[in-house]
Design a protein around this motif. Structure first.
Motif, short mmCIF file in Angstrom:
data_model
loop_
_atom_site.label_atom_id
_atom_site.label_comp_id
_atom_site.label_asym_id
_atom_site.label_seq_id
_atom_site.Cartn_x
_atom_site.Cartn_y
_atom_site.Cartn_z
N ALA A 72 28.93 37.54 48.74
CA ALA A 72 29.98 36.87 49.51
C ALA A 72 30.22 35.47 48.95
O ALA A 72 31.37 35.02 48.81
CB ALA A 72 29.59 36.80 50.98
N ALA A 73 29.14 34.78 48.61
CA ALA A 73 29.28 33.44 48.04
C ALA A 73 29.99 33.50 46.69
O ALA A 73 30.84 32.66 46.38
CB ALA A 73 27.90 32.80 47.88
N ARG A 74 29.65 34.51 45.90
CA ARG A 74 30.33 34.67 44.60
C ARG A 74 31.83 34.86 44.79
O ARG A 74 32.63 34.28 44.07
CB ARG A 74 29.77 35.88 43.86
CG ARG A 74 28.53 35.61 43.09
CD ARG A 74 28.18 36.82 42.27
NE ARG A 74 26.91 36.65 41.61
CZ ARG A 74 26.24 37.61 41.02
NH1 ARG A 74 26.72 38.83 41.02
NH2 ARG A 74 25.10 37.37 40.43
N LEU A 75 32.19 35.70 45.76
CA LEU A 75 33.60 35.94 46.00
C LEU A 75 34.30 34.67 46.45
O LEU A 75 35.42 34.38 46.01
CB LEU A 75 33.79 37.04 47.05
CG LEU A 75 33.49 38.46 46.59
CD1 LEU A 75 33.55 39.42 47.77
CD2 LEU A 75 34.46 38.89 45.52
N GLY A 76 33.64 33.90 47.31
CA GLY A 76 34.22 32.64 47.78
C GLY A 76 34.41 31.66 46.64
O GLY A 76 35.47 31.03 46.50
N ILE A 77 33.40 31.52 45.81
CA ILE A 77 33.48 30.60 44.67
C ILE A 77 34.55 31.07 43.69
O ILE A 77 35.34 30.27 43.18
CB ILE A 77 32.11 30.48 43.97
CG1 ILE A 77 31.13 29.75 44.89
CG2 ILE A 77 32.23 29.77 42.63
CD1 ILE A 77 29.70 29.77 44.41
N GLY A 79 37.20 32.89 44.34
CA GLY A 79 38.52 32.65 44.91
C GLY A 79 38.92 31.19 44.82
O GLY A 79 40.06 30.85 44.47
N HIS A 80 37.97 30.30 45.11
CA HIS A 80 38.25 28.86 45.03
C HIS A 80 38.58 28.46 43.59
O HIS A 80 39.53 27.72 43.33
CB HIS A 80 37.04 28.07 45.55
CG HIS A 80 37.22 26.60 45.50
ND1 HIS A 80 38.06 25.94 46.37
CD2 HIS A 80 36.68 25.65 44.69
CE1 HIS A 80 38.03 24.65 46.10
NE2 HIS A 80 37.18 24.45 45.08
#
Length: 109
Positions: A72-77, A79-80
């Motif tokens: 989830a953190a990877r996806l957030g990073i 996307g950012h």
């Protein structure tokens, strides 16, 4: 001496089926003796094995939670980062367009 050696009779070869049967009986008896020699598992051993299973399950759950959090953190990073990259691309693309549109007057000497 030669006479005494001749007095022994040669033993006939055993039937191959008898050899196989005797080997099988030996292995069966060996397994049965092993089973008889085993003790009843102690209560402590049972508790320890149950505890190991319990700990293993908890570790598995923890690992799954960590992996889902990391993904989830990877996806957030990601996307950012992609949104920042798009912003930078737009900014530089506009800069190129504005430079081509602006024409400088010729220098007079």
């Amino acid at each position: 001496m030669a006479l005494s050696r001749r007095s022994y009779t040669k033993v006939d070869k055993e039937d191959p089926e008898d050899i196989i049967h005797r080997r099988a009986q030996f292995l069966i008896n060996k397994v049965l003796e092993k089973a008889d020699s085993r003790r009843k598992p102690s209560c402590l051993r049972l508790r320890i094995s149950k505890l190991k299973v319990k700990i293993g399950r908890r570790l598995m759950r923890l690992r799954k939670r960590i992996m889902s959090g990391v993904s989830a953190a990877r996806l957030g990073i990601h996307g950012h980062f992609m949104s920042q990259l798009k912003t930078w691309k737009r900014l530089f693309a506009r800069g190129r367009q504005s430079q081509t549109l602006i024409t400088l007057p010729p220098l007079i000497n």
